[in-house]
Structures are given as C-alpha cells and as structure tokens.
Design an enzyme around this catalytic site. Structure first.
Site, PDB file in Angstrom:
ATOM      1  N   THR A  27      -2.065  35.796  36.059  1.00 49.66           N
ATOM      2  CA  THR A  27      -2.652  36.003  35.165  1.00 49.66           C
ATOM      3  C   THR A  27      -3.542  35.076  34.849  1.00 49.66           C
ATOM      4  O   THR A  27      -3.338  34.394  36.001  1.00 49.66           O
ATOM      5  CB  THR A  27      -2.451  35.794  33.819  1.00 49.66           C
ATOM      6  N   VAL A  86       3.148  28.228  38.721  1.00 46.11           N
ATOM      7  CA  VAL A  86       2.219  27.772  38.000  1.00 46.11           C
ATOM      8  C   VAL A  86       1.237  27.671  39.552  1.00 46.11           C
ATOM      9  O   VAL A  86       0.960  27.241  40.286  1.00 46.11           O
ATOM     10  CB  VAL A  86       3.039  25.892  37.917  1.00 46.11           C
ATOM     11  N   LYS A  87      -0.197  27.783  38.516  1.00 44.77           N
ATOM     12  CA  LYS A  87      -1.333  28.703  38.757  1.00 44.77           C
ATOM     13  C   LYS A  87      -2.122  27.392  39.186  1.00 44.77           C
ATOM     14  O   LYS A  87      -2.807  27.016  38.195  1.00 44.77           O
ATOM     15  CB  LYS A  87      -1.756  29.763  38.491  1.00 44.77           C
ATOM     16  N   VAL A  88      -2.152  26.782  40.164  1.00 44.75           N
ATOM     17  CA  VAL A  88      -3.451  25.477  40.375  1.00 44.75           C
ATOM     18  C   VAL A  88      -5.011  25.769  41.458  1.00 44.75           C
ATOM     19  O   VAL A  88      -4.790  26.522  41.860  1.00 44.75           O
ATOM     20  CB  VAL A  88      -2.568  24.638  41.338  1.00 44.75           C
TER      21      VAL A  88
END
Length: 216
Positions: A27, A86-88
C-alpha cells in the site's frame, strides 16, 4: 514468484485472497487516499483490517523523510500487526533507517527504486524487499524490465537475501516477464492478476466442450 496485490481496497484484497494465490499486500498514501482513508488512527485501523485478511506480509509506508521520523513511524507501524513491513523511501536517511530496522530484526521494503545502484544500497543496508518501479520507467522510455533483470543478477552474484519486488506493474505480460527474469515478487492491482486467467482459446474450448456436452 510471490503475488502481492497493490491496493488499499478491502474487497479487492478479499477477492485476490479467495483465489488462493495471494502472498501479501503493498500500500501507499495515494492508495489510502483513493479509498477515502484519512487520519492516523483510521489509517492504522485500515492496515489492521488488511492484516486480518491476508496471511503474508503487508507493506505500510512511512511519511517522514528524516531518519528520526522514519524510525518513529516505523516503530509505530510494526505495533499494528506482526505482518507489517515498514516501507521506506530510497533516500539517504531511508537507507540509514533500513539499517537501523534490520539490526532490530524489523522487516523493510525499500520503495521508489529506479536504478541498480539504488537497489544495491538497499540490499547492503539489509532491506527485506526492494521495489523497482518498472511501469514508471517504461513511461519515460526506459526499459523497466531490464532493471528488474539487472537487480536479480546483482543479488545473485553476491547472494543478497533481499527480495526483488517488482512494482508499478501495468498488465499481465509485465507479470510474466518479471517471472521470466527471476523477480521474487510481483505487486500490482487486481486487474492484471485476473487478466492472467484469460485466453481466447480457453474460452473457445470451454464453449465447445459445453456445447458437445448438451448433445450427450
């Protein structure tokens, strides 16, 4: 190859899950906004609802662009559910944060990757996934699939454990080509996944079988 669905729409996630082929979800803030999800509490509840549907990893993107902010948001996100990744973003402080999360045993997805050099840095920092955006590269007359193949080869050369998560997939042949060059994961909307089901000869063959069955 794993299949992730790139959406925040719960009904689409449920439909993909019902096929029995869904391995995870990605997402981003744009997808949340598309579903009318606003406010931190509502967004976190929506992430939890997604995690309750799927069995695999769910990438949740941070909004901060500084090291301290990324770490703070990431540590809050992982409290939602053990499935959260965790999207970084691929920026200097993002790489620093990925190393921090890696050392803490926290899964990460390095996003907005557009070059093999960026993917190499993400792997060196210990990212769980790296997300090259092949469709957006195609939009600017660059071969996005060639980048996927480059990253796969580089990771193979050095036995990096980072998984290549092909993103910005636009159509079913993108999925097939990503599988051919060895991407670990393909993430896309539901439509390209469902399009893999279709072939005119299948439709014609089934119609003939049914017509013949009526004559029996």
């Amino acid at each position: 190859m794993k299949f992730f669905i790139d959406t925040a729409n719960l009904q689409e996630i449920k439909e993909a899950h019902s096929l029995g082929i869904l391995d995870g979800v990605t997402t981003n803030p744009s997808l949340m906004a598309k579903e009318g999800i606003k406010g931190k509490d509502n967004i976190f509840r929506h992430y939890k609802a997604i995690c309750d549907i799927v069995d695999g990893d769910v990438s949740a993107e941070v909004l901060a662009t500084d090291f301290e902010g990324i770490v703070k948001e990431g540590e809050e996100l992982i409290e939602i559910d053990p499935k959260i990744v965790v999207k970084v973003p691929m920026i200097k402080d993002g790489i620093k944060a990925i190393r921090y999360f890696t050392d803490k045993g926290i899964k990460t997805n390095c996003t907005l990757v557009f070059s093999a050099g960026q993917a190499l840095l993400a792997a060196k920092a210990g990212a769980t996934y790296v997300s090259p955006f092949l469709g957006r590269l195609d939009d600017v007359s660059t071969d996005g699939l060639l980048l996927i193949e480059q990253i796969v080869n580089i990771y193979s050369n050095y036995a990096y454990e980072t998984q290549v998560l092909a993103a910005s997939i636009r159509h079913p042949m993108h999925i097939v080509r990503c599988a051919e060059v060895g991407a670990d994961v393909a993430t896309c909307p539901l439509a390209p996944i469902l399009a893999l089901l279709n072939h005119p000869l299948t439709d014609a063959g089934l119609a003939k079988f049914l017509a013949d069955a009526k004559k029996m």
